[in-house]
Write an enzyme that holds these catalytic residues in place. Structure first.
Site, mmCIF file in Angstrom:
data_model
loop_
_atom_site.group_PDB
_atom_site.id
_atom_site.type_symbol
_atom_site.label_atom_id
_atom_site.label_comp_id
_atom_site.label_asym_id
_atom_site.label_seq_id
_atom_site.Cartn_x
_atom_site.Cartn_y
_atom_site.Cartn_z
ATOM 1 N N CYS A 86 6.255 -1.878 -6.375
ATOM 2 C CA CYS A 86 5.346 -0.948 -7.161
ATOM 3 C C CYS A 86 6.089 -0.474 -8.431
ATOM 4 O O CYS A 86 6.509 -1.229 -9.818
ATOM 5 C CB CYS A 86 4.699 0.056 -6.413
ATOM 6 S SG CYS A 86 3.428 1.194 -7.549
ATOM 7 N N HIS A 194 2.605 -2.274 -1.235
ATOM 8 C CA HIS A 194 3.382 -1.862 -0.709
ATOM 9 C C HIS A 194 4.174 -2.314 0.879
ATOM 10 O O HIS A 194 2.993 -1.875 1.484
ATOM 11 C CB HIS A 194 3.502 -0.418 -0.118
ATOM 12 C CG HIS A 194 3.001 0.768 -1.884
ATOM 13 N ND1 HIS A 194 4.680 1.061 -1.917
ATOM 14 C CD2 HIS A 194 2.405 0.894 -2.711
ATOM 15 C CE1 HIS A 194 4.941 1.345 -2.964
ATOM 16 N NE2 HIS A 194 3.437 1.915 -3.447
ATOM 17 N N GLU A 196 6.144 -2.241 2.839
ATOM 18 C CA GLU A 196 7.167 -0.401 3.265
ATOM 19 C C GLU A 196 6.198 -0.139 4.096
ATOM 20 O O GLU A 196 5.992 0.254 4.990
ATOM 21 C CB GLU A 196 7.960 -0.618 2.670
ATOM 22 C CG GLU A 196 7.497 0.681 1.819
ATOM 23 C CD GLU A 196 7.537 -0.049 0.637
ATOM 24 O OE1 GLU A 196 6.520 1.013 -0.409
ATOM 25 O OE2 GLU A 196 6.846 -0.680 0.328
#
EC number: 6.3.5.3
Length: 221
Positions: A86, A194, A196
């Site tokens: 990002c 994302h 994660e």
């Protein structure tokens, strides 16, 4: 694997990355303040999401000058693995590790949703646990995530196989539906989704965990 996560004023995904690398995968993880230059002993540098320096001027424009990022450029040029997520992707384009730019979303709105993307190749360290053509569901959260590049750069990205992830429904208007790209060597990856945030079932998807888990094999080999 020894992981370094760069922390800027305004970062807000650094602890999420740390939870995946250290908490879930049990890898040594060091938080690197933006003023630090010492990246010795690290195998992977993660430039996380957030709003580095408040996104003043434009996303990543100030972060590119930080000592930690200057050290990261040298780390990448020496073959080290670098992941920008990002805001981290935006920063990697600002420092020149990846081509193109991330600009305002096509609809001018901040998009926060889960979106499907396709794995374009599975022979990179980042995608070795996936199959080519596999569909992943990953969260996005950005206002300036539309990937843009001139026609010559886009043609080079496609010819070199640098597009690693591609949107199925293109939520932000990115050129060529691009969600994530690598450098020519493949050791630097920038992506707007994302991974994660999709590493545990409780979060709604585990599709992102494989990206991190796959990095363990080449380092241990």
């Amino acid at each position: 694997m020894n992981v370094g996560v760069i922390v800027f004023p305004g970062s807000n995904c650094d602890r999420d990355v740390q939870w995946v690398t250290a908490g879930l995968l049990g890898q040594s993880t060091r938080m690197i303040w933006h003023e630090e230059r010492d990246l010795s002993g690290l195998d992977l540098i993660v430039v996380p999401g957030g709003f580095s320096y408040g996104d003043y001027l434009r996303c990543g424009a100030i972060a590119r000058f930080s000592p930690a990022m200057q050290a990261t450029v040298a780390f990448a040029e020496a073959g080290g693995l670098v992941l920008g997520i990002c805001n981290g992707f935006q920063i990697l384009t600002e420092v020149g590790l990846l081509p193109g730019a991330l600009v305002r979303n096509r609809d001018l709105h901040f998009r926060c949703e889960t979106t499907p993307l396709r794995v374009e190749r599975s022979d990179r360290p980042w995608s070795r646990t996936y199959q080519q053509g596999q569909i992943l569901n990953l969260p996005i959260a950005h206002g300036e995530g539309r990937y843009h590049a001139d026609p010559a750069t886009l043609a080079a990205l496609e010819a070199n196989g640098q597009v690693l992830f591609r949107y199925l429904d293109n939520p932000n208007g990115s050129c060529n539906d691009i969600a994530g790209i690598t450098n020519v060597a493949g050791n630097v990856l920038g992506m707007m989704p994302h991974p994660e945030r999709a590493a545990e079932a409780i979060a709604g998807s585990v599709d992102g965990l494989g990206l991190f888990a796959g990095l363990l094999e080449p380092v241990a080999a």
